[in-house]
Scaffold this motif. Structure first.
Motif, PDB file in Angstrom:
ATOM      1  N   UNK A   1      71.022  51.737  55.497  1.00  0.00           N
ATOM      2  CA  UNK A   1      70.883  52.492  54.243  1.00  0.00           C
ATOM      3  C   UNK A   1      69.496  52.432  53.609  1.00  0.00           C
ATOM      4  N   UNK A   2      68.523  51.870  54.284  1.00  0.00           N
ATOM      5  CA  UNK A   2      67.178  51.696  53.723  1.00  0.00           C
ATOM      6  C   UNK A   2      66.610  52.984  53.120  1.00  0.00           C
ATOM      7  N   UNK A   3      66.804  54.100  53.771  1.00  0.00           N
ATOM      8  CA  UNK A   3      66.223  55.366  53.308  1.00  0.00           C
ATOM      9  C   UNK A   3      67.252  56.329  52.729  1.00  0.00           C
ATOM     10  N   UNK A   4      68.385  55.825  52.311  1.00  0.00           N
ATOM     11  CA  UNK A   4      69.447  56.667  51.767  1.00  0.00           C
ATOM     12  C   UNK A   4      69.063  57.126  50.355  1.00  0.00           C
ATOM     13  N   UNK A   5      68.926  58.416  50.184  1.00  0.00           N
ATOM     14  CA  UNK A   5      68.469  58.965  48.895  1.00  0.00           C
ATOM     15  C   UNK A   5      69.546  58.903  47.806  1.00  0.00           C
ATOM     16  N   UNK A   6      70.788  58.596  48.181  1.00  0.00           N
ATOM     17  CA  UNK A   6      71.846  58.510  47.165  1.00  0.00           C
ATOM     18  C   UNK A   6      71.834  57.167  46.428  1.00  0.00           C
ATOM     19  N   UNK A   7      71.071  56.216  46.950  1.00  0.00           N
ATOM     20  CA  UNK A   7      70.969  54.894  46.318  1.00  0.00           C
ATOM     21  C   UNK A   7      69.745  54.846  45.409  1.00  0.00           C
ATOM     22  N   UNK A   8      69.745  53.957  44.426  1.00  0.00           N
ATOM     23  CA  UNK A   8      68.580  53.836  43.539  1.00  0.00           C
ATOM     24  C   UNK A   8      67.304  53.545  44.338  1.00  0.00           C
ATOM     25  N   UNK A   9      66.181  54.009  43.839  1.00  0.00           N
ATOM     26  CA  UNK A   9      64.901  53.836  44.532  1.00  0.00           C
ATOM     27  C   UNK A   9      64.583  52.385  44.852  1.00  0.00           C
ATOM     28  N   UNK A  10      64.968  51.487  43.978  1.00  0.00           N
ATOM     29  CA  UNK A  10      64.613  50.075  44.165  1.00  0.00           C
ATOM     30  C   UNK A  10      65.639  49.312  45.013  1.00  0.00           C
ATOM     31  N   UNK A  11      66.688  49.987  45.477  1.00  0.00           N
ATOM     32  CA  UNK A  11      67.756  49.299  46.203  1.00  0.00           C
ATOM     33  C   UNK A  11      67.230  48.533  47.415  1.00  0.00           C
ATOM     34  N   UNK A  12      66.409  49.182  48.229  1.00  0.00           N
ATOM     35  CA  UNK A  12      65.924  48.516  49.443  1.00  0.00           C
ATOM     36  C   UNK A  12      65.049  47.306  49.125  1.00  0.00           C
ATOM     37  N   UNK A  13      64.263  47.385  48.061  1.00  0.00           N
ATOM     38  CA  UNK A  13      63.430  46.244  47.650  1.00  0.00           C
ATOM     39  C   UNK A  13      64.314  45.108  47.140  1.00  0.00           C
ATOM     40  N   UNK A  14      65.322  45.458  46.327  1.00  0.00           N
ATOM     41  CA  UNK A  14      66.250  44.439  45.825  1.00  0.00           C
ATOM     42  C   UNK A  14      67.018  43.784  46.979  1.00  0.00           C
ATOM     43  N   UNK A  15      67.422  44.577  47.952  1.00  0.00           N
ATOM     44  CA  UNK A  15      68.131  44.034  49.118  1.00  0.00           C
ATOM     45  C   UNK A  15      67.222  43.092  49.904  1.00  0.00           C
ATOM     46  N   UNK A  16      66.001  43.529  50.166  1.00  0.00           N
ATOM     47  CA  UNK A  16      65.053  42.702  50.920  1.00  0.00           C
ATOM     48  C   UNK A  16      64.816  41.382  50.195  1.00  0.00           C
ATOM     49  N   UNK A  17      64.575  41.444  48.891  1.00  0.00           N
ATOM     50  CA  UNK A  17      64.356  40.230  48.104  1.00  0.00           C
ATOM     51  C   UNK A  17      65.592  39.337  48.091  1.00  0.00           C
ATOM     52  N   UNK A  18      66.772  39.945  47.965  1.00  0.00           N
ATOM     53  CA  UNK A  18      68.018  39.186  47.970  1.00  0.00           C
ATOM     54  C   UNK A  18      68.270  38.489  49.296  1.00  0.00           C
ATOM     55  N   UNK A  19      67.971  39.170  50.388  1.00  0.00           N
ATOM     56  CA  UNK A  19      68.141  38.595  51.725  1.00  0.00           C
ATOM     57  C   UNK A  19      67.193  37.410  51.911  1.00  0.00           C
ATOM     58  N   UNK A  20      65.936  37.579  51.502  1.00  0.00           N
ATOM     59  CA  UNK A  20      64.960  36.491  51.608  1.00  0.00           C
ATOM     60  C   UNK A  20      65.400  35.294  50.770  1.00  0.00           C
TER      61      UNK A  20
END
Length: 145
Positions: free
Chosen positions: A117-136
Motif C-alpha cells: 500500500x505504499x503508493x495507495x492514493x486512498x490513504x493519507x499522504x503521510x501514511x507510508x512515512x508513519x508506517x516506516x517510522x512505526x516499523x523502525x
C-alpha cells in the motif's frame, strides 16, 4: 505457531494481505482482517510502547496493563502470564499469546502491508512515512527486549 503472509485478496471485504496460521487461529485471522489499514501506524505505536489498543470489534491488552478484574476475567480462557498479550475479537473470542511472538507477527504483517500500500492514493499522504517510522520503532524496541 507458524504463519505465512500472502499478497492476495481473500474476499471482497478484505484488503490484499492474508495471513495463514498453522494451526488455524480464528481470533488472529479476524484481528488482522478487521484491522483498518489507515490505523496500522497507530497500532505499531501502541505495540512499540506496550500499550493497549482498541478498535471497533477488537482489542489488544498487555499483561502489565491489566487490573485484577481483567486478570480474573481472562481466567475463562486459561489466564494470562507476564510477557503475554490478550487478543480479542468480538465475534471469535479471545486468546493469549507470547508478547514477542505477537510483536514479530505484527512487524512481518506491517512490512508486507507497507510494501503493498505504499503508493495507495486512498490513504493519507503521510501514511507510508508513519508506517516506516512505526516499523523502525517496533524493530528497535523488539531488539532491546
Amino acid at each position: 505457531m507458524k504463519y505465512q503472509i500472502l499478497q492476495e485478496r481473500y474476499n471482497q471485504a478484505s484488503h490484499n494481505i492474508r495471513i495463514i496460521f498453522k494451526p488455524e487461529n480464528e481470533v488472529l485471522n479476524a484481528f488482522f482482517s478487521t484491522l483498518r489499514i489507515n490505523k496500522t501506524p497507530s497500532l505499531l505505536d501502541k505495540i512499540s510502547n506496550s500499550e493497549n489498543y482498541y478498535q471497533e470489534l477488537m482489542s489488544l491488552r498487555f499483561y502489565k496493563n491489566l487490573d485484577w478484574e481483567e486478570l480474573e476475567e481472562l481466567l475463562e480462557i486459561g489466564g494470562i502470564k507476564e510477557g503475554e498479550v490478550a487478543i480479542y475479537h468480538e465475534v471469535y473470542g479471545e486468546i493469549t499469546l507470547n508478547e514477542s511472538i505477537f510483536k514479530q507477527l505484527v512487524l512481518d504483517y506491517s512490512q508486507e502491508l507497507l510494501e503493498v500500500y505504499r503508493n495507495d492514493s486512498s490513504l493519507p499522504d503521510s501514511w507510508d512515512i508513519q508506517m516506516t517510522n512505526g516499523i523502525i520503532k517496533l524493530k528497535n524496541k523488539s531488539s532491546q527486549s
